[in-house]
Design a protein around this motif. Structure first.
Motif, PDB file in Angstrom:
ATOM      1  N   LEU A 101      37.401  32.970  33.783  1.00 38.64           N
ATOM      2  CA  LEU A 101      38.492  32.857  34.746  1.00 38.64           C
ATOM      3  C   LEU A 101      38.195  31.711  35.706  1.00 38.64           C
ATOM      4  CD1 LEU A 101      39.155  36.628  35.508  1.00 38.64           C
ATOM      5  CD2 LEU A 101      40.229  35.170  33.781  1.00 38.64           C
ATOM      6  N   GLY A 102      38.690  30.544  35.343  1.00 36.69           N
ATOM      7  CA  GLY A 102      38.525  29.364  36.168  1.00 36.69           C
ATOM      8  C   GLY A 102      39.735  29.160  37.061  1.00 36.69           C
ATOM      9  N   PRO A 103      39.818  28.018  37.726  1.00 35.08           N
ATOM     10  CA  PRO A 103      40.923  27.764  38.653  1.00 35.08           C
ATOM     11  C   PRO A 103      42.310  27.906  38.026  1.00 35.08           C
ATOM     12  CG  PRO A 103      39.191  26.142  38.962  1.00 35.08           C
ATOM     13  CD  PRO A 103      38.809  26.948  37.754  1.00 35.08           C
ATOM     14  N   LYS A 104      42.489  27.472  36.789  1.00 34.18           N
ATOM     15  CA  LYS A 104      43.819  27.595  36.167  1.00 34.18           C
ATOM     16  C   LYS A 104      44.174  29.070  35.934  1.00 34.18           C
ATOM     17  CE  LYS A 104      44.582  23.060  34.469  1.00 34.18           C
ATOM     18  NZ  LYS A 104      45.117  22.544  35.689  1.00 34.18           N
ATOM     19  N   SER A 105      43.190  29.858  35.526  1.00 32.87           N
ATOM     20  CA  SER A 105      43.438  31.295  35.348  1.00 32.87           C
ATOM     21  C   SER A 105      43.797  31.947  36.679  1.00 32.87           C
ATOM     22  CB  SER A 105      42.207  31.984  34.757  1.00 32.87           C
ATOM     23  OG  SER A 105      41.933  31.527  33.459  1.00 32.87           O
ATOM     24  N   TRP A 106      43.078  31.562  37.740  1.00 32.72           N
ATOM     25  CA  TRP A 106      43.354  32.157  39.041  1.00 32.72           C
ATOM     26  C   TRP A 106      44.676  31.670  39.620  1.00 32.72           C
ATOM     27  CZ3 TRP A 106      41.666  36.534  40.536  1.00 32.72           C
ATOM     28  CH2 TRP A 106      40.460  37.022  40.021  1.00 32.72           C
ATOM     29  N   GLU A 107      45.059  30.427  39.330  1.00 35.45           N
ATOM     30  CA  GLU A 107      46.398  29.965  39.736  1.00 35.45           C
ATOM     31  C   GLU A 107      47.458  30.817  39.059  1.00 35.45           C
ATOM     32  OE1 GLU A 107      47.174  25.795  39.168  1.00 35.45           O
ATOM     33  OE2 GLU A 107      45.358  25.218  40.237  1.00 35.45           O
ATOM     34  N   ALA A 108      47.270  31.076  37.769  1.00 30.51           N
ATOM     35  CA  ALA A 108      48.223  31.909  37.031  1.00 30.51           C
ATOM     36  C   ALA A 108      48.247  33.328  37.599  1.00 30.51           C
ATOM     37  CB  ALA A 108      47.865  31.924  35.547  1.00 30.51           C
ATOM     38  N   MET A 109      47.091  33.858  37.976  1.00 27.52           N
ATOM     39  CA  MET A 109      47.039  35.194  38.574  1.00 27.52           C
ATOM     40  C   MET A 109      47.752  35.192  39.930  1.00 27.52           C
ATOM     41  SD  MET A 109      46.264  38.381  38.601  1.00 27.52           S
ATOM     42  CE  MET A 109      45.073  38.750  37.328  1.00 27.52           C
ATOM     43  N   GLN A 110      47.522  34.162  40.726  1.00 26.03           N
ATOM     44  CA  GLN A 110      48.202  34.058  42.017  1.00 26.03           C
ATOM     45  C   GLN A 110      49.722  33.980  41.820  1.00 26.03           C
ATOM     46  OE1 GLN A 110      45.938  30.627  43.190  1.00 26.03           O
ATOM     47  NE2 GLN A 110      44.572  31.796  44.522  1.00 26.03           N
ATOM     48  N   GLU A 111      50.169  33.214  40.836  1.00 27.11           N
ATOM     49  CA  GLU A 111      51.606  33.124  40.546  1.00 27.11           C
ATOM     50  C   GLU A 111      52.151  34.483  40.119  1.00 27.11           C
ATOM     51  OE1 GLU A 111      52.014  29.982  37.673  1.00 27.11           O
ATOM     52  OE2 GLU A 111      51.500  28.430  39.140  1.00 27.11           O
ATOM     53  N   PHE A 112      51.398  35.195  39.267  1.00 23.12           N
ATOM     54  CA  PHE A 112      51.806  36.537  38.832  1.00 23.12           C
ATOM     55  C   PHE A 112      51.924  37.478  40.031  1.00 23.12           C
ATOM     56  CE2 PHE A 112      49.971  40.785  38.018  1.00 23.12           C
ATOM     57  CZ  PHE A 112      51.053  41.363  37.352  1.00 23.12           C
ATOM     58  N   LEU A 113      50.917  37.472  40.897  1.00 17.33           N
ATOM     59  CA  LEU A 113      50.946  38.356  42.063  1.00 17.33           C
ATOM     60  C   LEU A 113      52.102  38.009  42.998  1.00 17.33           C
ATOM     61  CD1 LEU A 113      47.100  38.482  42.754  1.00 17.33           C
ATOM     62  CD2 LEU A 113      48.518  40.340  41.833  1.00 17.33           C
ATOM     63  N   ASN A 114      52.417  36.731  43.116  1.00 11.76           N
ATOM     64  CA  ASN A 114      53.555  36.318  43.946  1.00 11.76           C
ATOM     65  C   ASN A 114      54.873  36.756  43.317  1.00 11.76           C
ATOM     66  OD1 ASN A 114      51.894  35.072  45.827  1.00 11.76           O
ATOM     67  ND2 ASN A 114      52.163  33.032  44.986  1.00 11.76           N
ATOM     68  N   ARG A 115      55.022  36.479  42.044  1.00  9.92           N
ATOM     69  CA  ARG A 115      56.277  36.746  41.339  1.00  9.92           C
ATOM     70  C   ARG A 115      56.532  38.240  41.159  1.00  9.92           C
ATOM     71  NH1 ARG A 115      54.899  34.147  37.283  1.00  9.92           N
ATOM     72  NH2 ARG A 115      54.188  35.856  36.003  1.00  9.92           N
ATOM     73  N   SER A 116      55.529  38.969  40.709  1.00 12.90           N
ATOM     74  CA  SER A 116      55.735  40.364  40.326  1.00 12.90           C
ATOM     75  C   SER A 116      55.377  41.379  41.410  1.00 12.90           C
ATOM     76  CB  SER A 116      54.905  40.678  39.080  1.00 12.90           C
ATOM     77  OG  SER A 116      55.304  39.845  38.006  1.00 12.90           O
ATOM     78  N   TRP A 117      54.570  40.969  42.375  1.00 16.47           N
ATOM     79  CA  TRP A 117      54.112  41.899  43.395  1.00 16.47           C
ATOM     80  C   TRP A 117      54.388  41.401  44.809  1.00 16.47           C
ATOM     81  CZ3 TRP A 117      52.726  46.741  42.166  1.00 16.47           C
ATOM     82  CH2 TRP A 117      52.543  47.001  40.816  1.00 16.47           C
TER      83      TRP A 117
END
Length: 150
Positions: A77-93
């Protein structure tokens, strides 16, 4: 950066002791100059928060279900994975995180909110500290998503 400075001071002290003791070394000053970029990049390359490669791959497979995400599913889980996780948390939560790929307290709080309210077994405080409860719930999520999405 503080941890890196502390590590450098610790290494400097250990070298001084090995070379004959700090008492006879005279006045010593720790080198607080930044570490070489490659050393910093290697240390910050990924942050799995205790997940195994299999569990981290599960998280990446899950994040790749979004049409806007195209991660390499490598278990890191590098920066791109964490960016995607941050986007998921913003969008879905509805978390309102900066999507910078940095696993700081705000990202940990967002993850804790998801792990608690998404029924992944997190029962602790939403405090931004990735303690054992956060890591265990994140591991459950990674394990389940690896089975479901990979």
């Amino acid at each position: 950066m503080r941890a890196l400075t502390k590590a450098l001071v610790g290494v400097t002290a250990a070298v001084g002791i090995a070379a004959g003791g700090l008492a006879t070394a005279g006045t010593a000053v720790a080198d607080t100059s930044p570490a070489p970029r490659s050393a910093v990049a290697a240390a910050a390359a990924y942050n799995n928060l205790g997940l195994t490669k299999y569990q981290a791959t599960g998280v990446q497979c899950f994040l790749n279900t979004s049409p806007t995400v195209n991660l390499t599913e490598d278990g890191y889980l590098g920066p791109k994975s964490w960016e995607a996780m941050q986007e998921f948390l913003n969008r879905s939560w509805d978390r309102n995180l900066v999507t910078d790929g940095i696993v700081g307290p705000a990202t940990i709080k967002g993850l804790q909110y998801f792990l608690k309210h998404g029924n992944w077994g997190y029962t602790g405080k939403i405090d931004g500290i990735a303690g054992s409860g956060t890591r265990a719930a994140f591991a459950r999520f990674g394990q389940a998503t690896a089975k479901q999405f990979c």
